[in-house]
Write an enzyme that holds these catalytic residues in place. Structure first.
Site, mmCIF file in Angstrom:
data_model
loop_
_atom_site.group_PDB
_atom_site.id
_atom_site.type_symbol
_atom_site.label_atom_id
_atom_site.label_comp_id
_atom_site.label_asym_id
_atom_site.label_seq_id
_atom_site.Cartn_x
_atom_site.Cartn_y
_atom_site.Cartn_z
ATOM 1 N N ASN A 1 72.731 61.494 7.800
ATOM 2 C CA ASN A 1 73.633 62.649 7.910
ATOM 3 C C ASN A 1 74.768 62.239 8.845
ATOM 4 O O ASN A 1 74.577 62.172 10.050
ATOM 5 C CB ASN A 1 72.857 63.847 8.477
ATOM 6 C CG ASN A 1 73.781 64.994 8.862
ATOM 7 O OD1 ASN A 1 74.915 65.073 8.391
ATOM 8 N ND2 ASN A 1 73.293 65.882 9.716
ATOM 9 N N TRP A 2 75.917 61.969 8.248
ATOM 10 C CA TRP A 2 77.038 61.470 9.063
ATOM 11 C C TRP A 2 77.636 62.565 9.954
ATOM 12 O O TRP A 2 78.440 62.281 10.817
ATOM 13 C CB TRP A 2 78.125 60.912 8.151
ATOM 14 C CG TRP A 2 77.796 59.606 7.493
ATOM 15 C CD1 TRP A 2 76.589 58.966 7.477
ATOM 16 C CD2 TRP A 2 78.700 58.769 6.750
ATOM 17 N NE1 TRP A 2 76.683 57.792 6.775
ATOM 18 C CE2 TRP A 2 77.968 57.654 6.314
ATOM 19 C CE3 TRP A 2 80.046 58.874 6.400
ATOM 20 C CZ2 TRP A 2 78.553 56.629 5.561
ATOM 21 C CZ3 TRP A 2 80.627 57.862 5.642
ATOM 22 C CH2 TRP A 2 79.887 56.750 5.225
ATOM 23 N N LYS A 3 77.274 63.807 9.686
ATOM 24 C CA LYS A 3 77.897 64.943 10.377
ATOM 25 C C LYS A 3 79.418 64.839 10.223
ATOM 26 O O LYS A 3 79.886 64.334 9.219
ATOM 27 C CB LYS A 3 77.468 64.989 11.856
ATOM 28 C CG LYS A 3 75.975 64.773 12.047
ATOM 29 C CD LYS A 3 75.499 65.220 13.395
ATOM 30 C CE LYS A 3 74.055 64.801 13.591
ATOM 31 N NZ LYS A 3 73.333 65.614 14.543
ATOM 32 N N HIS B 1 70.868 73.022 7.704
ATOM 33 C CA HIS B 1 70.808 72.158 8.890
ATOM 34 C C HIS B 1 70.979 73.013 10.149
ATOM 35 O O HIS B 1 71.734 73.986 10.143
ATOM 36 C CB HIS B 1 71.898 71.085 8.813
ATOM 37 C CG HIS B 1 71.760 70.032 9.872
ATOM 38 N ND1 HIS B 1 72.203 70.216 11.158
ATOM 39 C CD2 HIS B 1 71.206 68.792 9.827
ATOM 40 C CE1 HIS B 1 71.923 69.128 11.867
ATOM 41 N NE2 HIS B 1 71.321 68.253 11.088
ATOM 42 N N GLU C 1 72.624 72.640 12.773
ATOM 43 C CA GLU C 1 74.012 72.808 13.237
ATOM 44 C C GLU C 1 74.747 73.854 12.398
ATOM 45 O O GLU C 1 75.628 74.561 12.898
ATOM 46 C CB GLU C 1 74.733 71.449 13.229
ATOM 47 C CG GLU C 1 74.216 70.555 14.360
ATOM 48 C CD GLU C 1 74.383 69.061 14.135
ATOM 49 O OE1 GLU C 1 75.158 68.652 13.241
ATOM 50 O OE2 GLU C 1 73.728 68.282 14.863
ATOM 51 N N GLU D 1 63.017 69.270 11.526
ATOM 52 C CA GLU D 1 63.964 68.830 12.542
ATOM 53 C C GLU D 1 63.897 69.762 13.758
ATOM 54 O O GLU D 1 64.658 70.740 13.821
ATOM 55 C CB GLU D 1 65.386 68.841 11.986
ATOM 56 C CG GLU D 1 65.632 67.849 10.889
ATOM 57 C CD GLU D 1 67.075 67.352 10.932
ATOM 58 O OE1 GLU D 1 67.262 66.130 10.998
ATOM 59 O OE2 GLU D 1 68.002 68.174 10.927
ATOM 60 N N GLY E 1 70.117 65.440 18.041
ATOM 61 C CA GLY E 1 71.277 65.213 18.893
ATOM 62 C C GLY E 1 70.929 65.078 20.362
ATOM 63 O O GLY E 1 71.804 65.182 21.223
ATOM 64 N N SER F 1 66.708 62.335 16.641
ATOM 65 C CA SER F 1 66.765 61.150 17.505
ATOM 66 C C SER F 1 65.951 59.975 16.969
ATOM 67 O O SER F 1 65.378 59.208 17.746
ATOM 68 C CB SER F 1 66.329 61.500 18.938
ATOM 69 O OG SER F 1 67.181 62.498 19.485
ATOM 70 N N GLY G 1 70.692 61.325 12.017
ATOM 71 C CA GLY G 1 72.060 61.705 12.367
ATOM 72 C C GLY G 1 72.817 60.539 12.970
ATOM 73 O O GLY G 1 73.307 59.658 12.261
HETATM 74 C C1 PEP Z 1 70.494 65.309 12.191
HETATM 75 O O1 PEP Z 1 71.699 65.492 12.285
HETATM 76 O O2 PEP Z 1 69.892 65.787 11.221
HETATM 77 C C2 PEP Z 1 69.800 64.525 13.223
HETATM 78 C C3 PEP Z 1 68.509 64.319 13.115
HETATM 79 O O3 PEP Z 1 70.561 64.052 14.260
HETATM 80 P P1 PEP Z 1 70.138 62.886 15.296
HETATM 81 O O4 PEP Z 1 69.454 61.811 14.516
HETATM 82 O O5 PEP Z 1 71.456 62.414 15.853
HETATM 83 O O6 PEP Z 1 69.258 63.508 16.324
#
Ligand code: PEP
Length: 251
Positions: free
Chosen positions: A10-12, A96, A98, A168, A174, A213, A234
């Site tokens: 997930n590039w966000k 998601h 976010e 998640e 994040g 993470s 992410g």
């Molecule tokens: C995500 O955006 O779904 C995610 C898991 O982010 P990260 O890996 O940066 O914690």
């Protein structure tokens, strides 16, 4: 039953045409020989055409991070399911954290997007997870159960045949604080058991990803858990070496 592992990046809201080209070429080359798992990158809408151009013919699929639940119409700024299909997307993230936290998405809107994605032939990746406060209050199963039920109640357990689930925990997304493999496994088991009450066969085959993470260093231990069927990644998905390392662990 052996479920094939799946890694979803997930590039966000990151990327540029120049940077994406380098990243996507590295990923294609890096995972070319990893034939025992599946790989997807979910890019920002403007880069779908670029993802399609660079990834078609490779063993990396591409998708989007959100979609509108409506087919078409006067909806300024929205992107329809058919548009994602038009650019060769196979998958799309739904709900998601976010989106839920910063764009006021609810279980209702996530369920509607889930359904619209499937109707268009896309595979929705339903994201679920509890906050730190909810975990500390022992509400994890209540929250995740409610998020799962928002789809199962409306559309039936059958829809999980063509969907992916992602656990998640919000406190792990994040942050630099991944869940431990045991913490993830416990919730994944809960999710699978809840589905099994409705349909044991679907429960056995549905893939449940862990997200929060993940890195190349911690992925293998996570993927070794019996109910963790891959990862939603992410920050580490926009670093070629990290993402390829996670794909290697899945393979
Ligand atoms: C995500 O955006 O779904 C995610 C898991 O982010 P990260 O890996 O940066 O914690």
């Amino acid at each position: 039953m052996m479920r094939r592992k799946l890694v979803v990046g997930n590039w966000k809201m990151h990327g540029s045409t120049a940077g994406n080209r380098v990243l996507l070429e590295k990923i294609v080359n890096g995972v070319r020989d990893y034939r025992n798992a599946d790989y997807v990158v979910c890019v920002p809408y403007p880069y779908l055409y670029q993802a399609q151009s660079l990834l078609q013919g490779s063993n990396v699929m591409w998708g989007a991070q959100n979609l509108c639940a409506t087919k078409d119409g006067a909806l300024t700024g929205a992107v329809s399911p058919a548009m994602l299909v038009d650019f060769g997307c196979t998958h799309v993230l739904v709900g998601h954290s976010e989106r839920r936290l910063q764009f006021h998405e609810t279980d209702d809107t996530a369920a509607a997007r889930f359904h619209a994605a499937q109707e268009a032939g896309l595979i929705p990746i339903l994201c679920m997870g509890e906050s730190r406060e909810e975990r500390d209050s022992d509400w994890t199963e209540f929250i995740v159960g409610r998020q799962l039920d928002s789809v199962m109640r409306r559309y039936g357990v059958e829809v999980l045949r063509r969907a992916v689930l992602a656990y998640e925990p919000l406190w792990a997304v994040g942050s630099d604080n991944p869940a431990t493999p045991d913490q993830a496994e416990e919730v994944h088991q809960f999710i699978r058991n809840r589905i099994a009450r409705c349909d044991p066969e679907i429960a056995r085959q549905v893939r449940i990803l862990y997200g929060g993470s993940l890195t190349a260093a911690n992925a293998a231990a996570m993927f070794a858990m019996p109910n963790v069927d891959g990862g939603l990644v992410g920050r580490a998905s926009i670093k070629a070496e990290e993402f390829i390392g996670i794909c290697r662990a899945a393979n």
